[in-house]
Design a protein around this motif. Structure first.
Motif, PDB file in Angstrom:
ATOM      1  N   VAL A  54       3.157  -2.794  -1.838  1.00 23.27           N
ATOM      2  CA  VAL A  54       2.408  -3.358  -0.705  1.00 23.27           C
ATOM      3  C   VAL A  54       2.171  -4.838  -0.993  1.00 23.27           C
ATOM      4  CG1 VAL A  54       0.279  -3.261   0.640  1.00 23.27           C
ATOM      5  CG2 VAL A  54       1.298  -1.143  -0.252  1.00 23.27           C
ATOM      6  N   SER A  55       2.869  -5.695  -0.262  1.00 25.97           N
ATOM      7  CA  SER A  55       2.764  -7.133  -0.519  1.00 25.97           C
ATOM      8  C   SER A  55       1.696  -7.804   0.334  1.00 25.97           C
ATOM      9  CB  SER A  55       4.119  -7.819  -0.287  1.00 25.97           C
ATOM     10  OG  SER A  55       4.533  -7.676   1.062  1.00 25.97           O
ATOM     11  N   ASP A  56       1.339  -7.174   1.462  1.00 21.95           N
ATOM     12  CA  ASP A  56       0.331  -7.787   2.337  1.00 21.95           C
ATOM     13  C   ASP A  56      -0.261  -6.720   3.245  1.00 21.95           C
ATOM     14  OD1 ASP A  56      -1.245  -9.758   3.403  1.00 21.95           O
ATOM     15  OD2 ASP A  56       0.288 -10.566   4.733  1.00 21.95           O
ATOM     16  N   ILE A  57      -1.523  -6.887   3.566  1.00 25.44           N
ATOM     17  CA  ILE A  57      -2.205  -6.012   4.519  1.00 25.44           C
ATOM     18  C   ILE A  57      -2.930  -6.890   5.521  1.00 25.44           C
ATOM     19  CG2 ILE A  57      -3.993  -4.272   4.860  1.00 25.44           C
ATOM     20  CD1 ILE A  57      -3.477  -3.269   2.038  1.00 25.44           C
TER      21      ILE A  57
ATOM     22  N   ILE B 288       0.870  -3.218   7.596  1.00 25.19           N
ATOM     23  CA  ILE B 288       1.146  -3.168   6.162  1.00 25.19           C
ATOM     24  C   ILE B 288       2.544  -3.727   5.943  1.00 25.19           C
ATOM     25  CG2 ILE B 288       1.525  -1.675   4.153  1.00 25.19           C
ATOM     26  CD1 ILE B 288      -0.389   0.357   5.487  1.00 25.19           C
TER      27      ILE B 288
ATOM     28  N   GLN C  87      -3.190  -0.164  -1.324  1.00 27.82           N
ATOM     29  CA  GLN C  87      -3.804  -1.387  -1.850  1.00 27.82           C
ATOM     30  C   GLN C  87      -2.731  -2.423  -2.120  1.00 27.82           C
ATOM     31  OE1 GLN C  87      -6.393  -0.859  -5.198  1.00 27.82           O
ATOM     32  NE2 GLN C  87      -7.622   0.733  -4.215  1.00 27.82           N
ATOM     33  N   THR C  88      -3.046  -3.674  -1.831  1.00 25.18           N
ATOM     34  CA  THR C  88      -2.115  -4.772  -2.087  1.00 25.18           C
ATOM     35  C   THR C  88      -1.726  -4.804  -3.565  1.00 25.18           C
ATOM     36  OG1 THR C  88      -3.152  -6.067  -0.326  1.00 25.18           O
ATOM     37  CG2 THR C  88      -1.757  -7.258  -1.874  1.00 25.18           C
TER      38      THR C  88
END
Length: 203
Positions: free
Chosen positions: A9-12, A17, A39-40
């Motif tokens: 996950v690189s960004d939220i 996502i 989670q990032t």
């Protein structure tokens, strides 16, 4: 066609996502429940549904198969698009959505932003019809054990839980198999639905 994507996950962002899969960032629209489950910087596996239109190609990601199943049932209802389905799934888990449909709880559905009373009533009506079809086939009644009077409360909870799971699209063999792994004593319908869903995920 994508079934699931797994990566970091690189960004939220709000309802979004970004999943980095071998250097390619996939932007996945997601419910608040799915966003809360990742989670990032951590690895995640999301089940994917595609929305293809003339002017757009969007991906929707889900933390569980159950949430994806609910999403696909919701967008199959006239007047419920992807954004409305995600809004509903941000306010409801698969289990609480199924119980809301079973109990005709329109208020729980209209709590989702952008969902009016008419759309909520349509969702309840069309998804409840799935139970009616199962009941008409006799499969629902056949699944219920013979009840002694002292078991009335437990059997009512089990009956409601089975009906809710039918709303989610599960078959009677799937439900019965998971029920056998669950100690249902003292559970209400909502607790039993959650326990059965957990048992299904452990298969």
């Amino acid at each position: 066609m994508f079934y699931h994507l797994e990566g970091i996950v690189s960004d939220i962002d709000l309802n979004l996502i970004v999943l980095d899969c071998a250097g390619i960032g996939f932007a996945l629209n997601a419910s608040m429940n799915t966003i809360a489950a990742v989670q990032t910087g951590e690895r995640a596996k999301l089940y994917v549904s595609e929305s293809i239109r003339e002017d757009a190609y969007d991906l929707y990601g889900f933390a569980s198969k159950e949430e994806k199943r609910c999403y696909e049932m919701l967008i199959g209802i006239s007047g419920v698009g992807p954004k409305a389905a995600i809004s509903i799934l941000s306010s409801n888990t698969p289990g609480t959505l199924a119980l809301a449909v079973l109990n005709g709880d329109v208020k729980s559905l209209t709590a989702a932003p952008g969902i009016g009373k008419k759309i909520a009533q349509r969702i309840v009506l069309e998804l409840k019809d799935k139970i009616s079809k199962e009941s008409a086939s006799g499969a629902f009644d056949a699944a219920m054990p013979a009840a002694a009077p002292v078991q009335a409360v437990e059997n009512t909870a089990q009956s409601d839980a089975i009906a809710a799971l039918l709303v989610l699209g599960y078959s009677m063999p799937e439900i019965n198999g998971a029920l056998q792994k669950v100690n249902a004593e003292g559970m209400d319908a909502e607790q039993l639905v959650k326990a059965v869903l957990r048992a299904m995920m452990q298969r």
